[in-house]
Design an enzyme around this catalytic site. Sequence first.
Site, short mmCIF file in Angstrom:
data_model
loop_
_atom_site.label_atom_id
_atom_site.label_comp_id
_atom_site.label_asym_id
_atom_site.label_seq_id
_atom_site.Cartn_x
_atom_site.Cartn_y
_atom_site.Cartn_z
N ASN A 177 -46.60 -62.75 36.46
CA ASN A 177 -46.78 -61.60 37.35
C ASN A 177 -47.83 -60.61 36.87
O ASN A 177 -48.45 -59.93 37.67
CB ASN A 177 -45.44 -60.87 37.53
CG ASN A 177 -44.74 -60.61 36.21
OD1 ASN A 177 -44.58 -61.51 35.38
ND2 ASN A 177 -44.32 -59.38 36.00
N SER B 67 -38.68 -64.48 45.88
CA SER B 67 -38.39 -63.15 46.38
C SER B 67 -39.24 -62.85 47.61
O SER B 67 -40.47 -63.00 47.57
CB SER B 67 -38.70 -62.14 45.28
OG SER B 67 -38.57 -60.83 45.77
N THR C 258 -21.00 -61.25 52.31
CA THR C 258 -21.50 -61.48 53.67
C THR C 258 -23.01 -61.63 53.65
O THR C 258 -23.71 -60.83 53.03
CB THR C 258 -21.09 -60.30 54.58
OG1 THR C 258 -19.68 -60.24 54.61
CG2 THR C 258 -21.63 -60.48 55.99
N CYS D 201 -47.19 -46.28 28.95
CA CYS D 201 -47.06 -44.92 29.47
C CYS D 201 -46.56 -44.87 30.91
O CYS D 201 -46.28 -43.80 31.42
CB CYS D 201 -48.38 -44.20 29.34
SG CYS D 201 -48.77 -43.92 27.62
N HIS E 292 -40.16 -60.14 49.33
CA HIS E 292 -41.11 -59.03 49.50
C HIS E 292 -42.44 -59.25 48.79
O HIS E 292 -43.37 -58.45 48.93
CB HIS E 292 -40.48 -57.70 49.06
CG HIS E 292 -40.37 -57.50 47.59
ND1 HIS E 292 -41.24 -56.69 46.90
CD2 HIS E 292 -39.51 -57.99 46.67
CE1 HIS E 292 -40.91 -56.69 45.61
NE2 HIS E 292 -39.86 -57.47 45.46
N GLY F 114 -35.40 -61.83 43.73
CA GLY F 114 -35.81 -62.66 42.60
C GLY F 114 -34.99 -62.40 41.35
O GLY F 114 -34.66 -63.34 40.61
N THR F 115 -34.65 -61.16 41.12
CA THR F 115 -33.88 -60.82 39.91
C THR F 115 -32.51 -61.49 39.93
O THR F 115 -32.08 -62.08 38.93
CB THR F 115 -33.74 -59.29 39.78
OG1 THR F 115 -35.03 -58.75 39.46
CG2 THR F 115 -32.75 -58.90 38.69
#
Lengths: 129, 397
Positions: free
Chosen positions: B159, B207, B245, B333, B209, B79-80
């Site tokens: 997201n 994406s 490839t 955090c 995954h 996706g990135t």
Amino acid sequence: MYSERVMDHFMNPRNMGEIPDADGVGEVGNPACGDIMRITLRIEENRIVDAKFKTFGCAAAIASSSMATELIKGKTIEEALAVTNRAVAEALEGLPPQKLHCSVLAEEGIQKAIEDYRARHGTPTANEG
Amino acid sequence: MNAAIRGRSRPIYMDHAATTPVRPEVVEAMLPCFSERYGNPSSVYALAREAQVTLEKARGQVADALGAATEEIYFTSGGTEADNWAIKGVAAANRKKGDHIITSSIEHHAVLHSCETLEKQGYRVTYLPVDEFGRVDPASVEEAITDQTILVSVMAANNEIGTIQPIKKIAEIAHDHGVPFHTDAVQAIGAIPIDVNEMGIDLLSLSAHKFGGPKGTGALYIRRKTRIAALMDGGAQERGKRAGTENVPGAVGLGKAIELAVAEMPEKVPRLAAMRDRLIRGILDSIPETRLNGHPTERLPNNVNVAFRYVEGESILLMLDALGIAASTGSACTSASLDPSHVLIACGLPAEHAHGSLRLTLGSQNTDDDVDYVLSVLPRVIERLRKMSPLSPEQYT
């Protein structure tokens, strides 16, 4: 990411709470940054006989507060002021680099609580002395 | 708390927006591509032709899932890369036409940081605000668009908070001005119906995954005749637009996973949405001073995002982890920066509240028992952390 010692002090924090009518109170941090620590001290004859903390923050912040209060209990004010953030982090078997500021916060919290005690009891601070 | 975990035989994974387990059918489809059908699709012999056929079948599966034509699908590393390519590629190809891009303030960093890179190169970017529920107002697109605008990019669904965007309306406005429309649909595939023609999408990132496929594989849908420059230079793979490839096993896994994900939506979506709603209601009913982040109805069927006052997210996650629950937070955090989630901040949440956010994202393997378990332990975790917090009012201490 955290050492077992950090997880232990996070899951089973020592000295959590607040001393009523404490002799010294130190609050440091900023809620916008996600960390606030309040340290309360009972001081008798220049010695820290009890220390408690309340912390809003991540596991490292909670564990640092817990460890810092453990380290200063029973110590004289001068000895407690010599407890550095590095000592807190080492006692926790290390902190991830991005979490070192949590141990700095613990050091600052103790210093601020002692300053508060000194201000109330008219004792000059180390700098002024 | 330890007594509760001893009763659990397996951990509860509720972080499907982060990633999903690869489905057994997907692994099975991929396996022969590693050591049997390992040919390079660019070569000429039978082994290579077989790989080529396998690759094109996978491309067809992705196209079918989106209502696209096979030749409009380009495989990427995820996706990135698809987001980077869409934004930077369209910008580069249209530099003479204009220098203005419109996106939203709640995009994934793959889009936001691509736009920031373009700003350094002299492009101008409008980051549209969102309402308290995280929705972009299509009217704001109309207001922002100029004769210099060369791309509008708004995600299909967020997201973090799961808010579904009115992308069909936004695409219409872009098209009224002759501007192509890109959407980051990484979280939307298999969760909401997507049809590139019906919705007016010119470019779409996805994406594998996120819906049961392998990591490191994604695709960019590019509508025919869309002007876009290549991101990768090299060989003539992917119709000369994306060199390198082809990741044949990855593409095969993506093809199988998207086929299954889209086919199973009618059964899966209502089941996940019912669990989602039970989680949201249960949490809001049992834990005071808690708010729902994102839209009450226009949200992904698997997304729960709540903010608890007076506590910090990473602490919540680690306590839940000790209880066998995997979840996520928008607190700073858990990242290298000190800034909490840009999405929650854009929705108007004060930073200190944003630090106390918890995201639970459901998947096929979650059950009603999992929901019951989370609802039984979460109040105690929050209560415990509130007891420790100097911000908590007296009733919690």
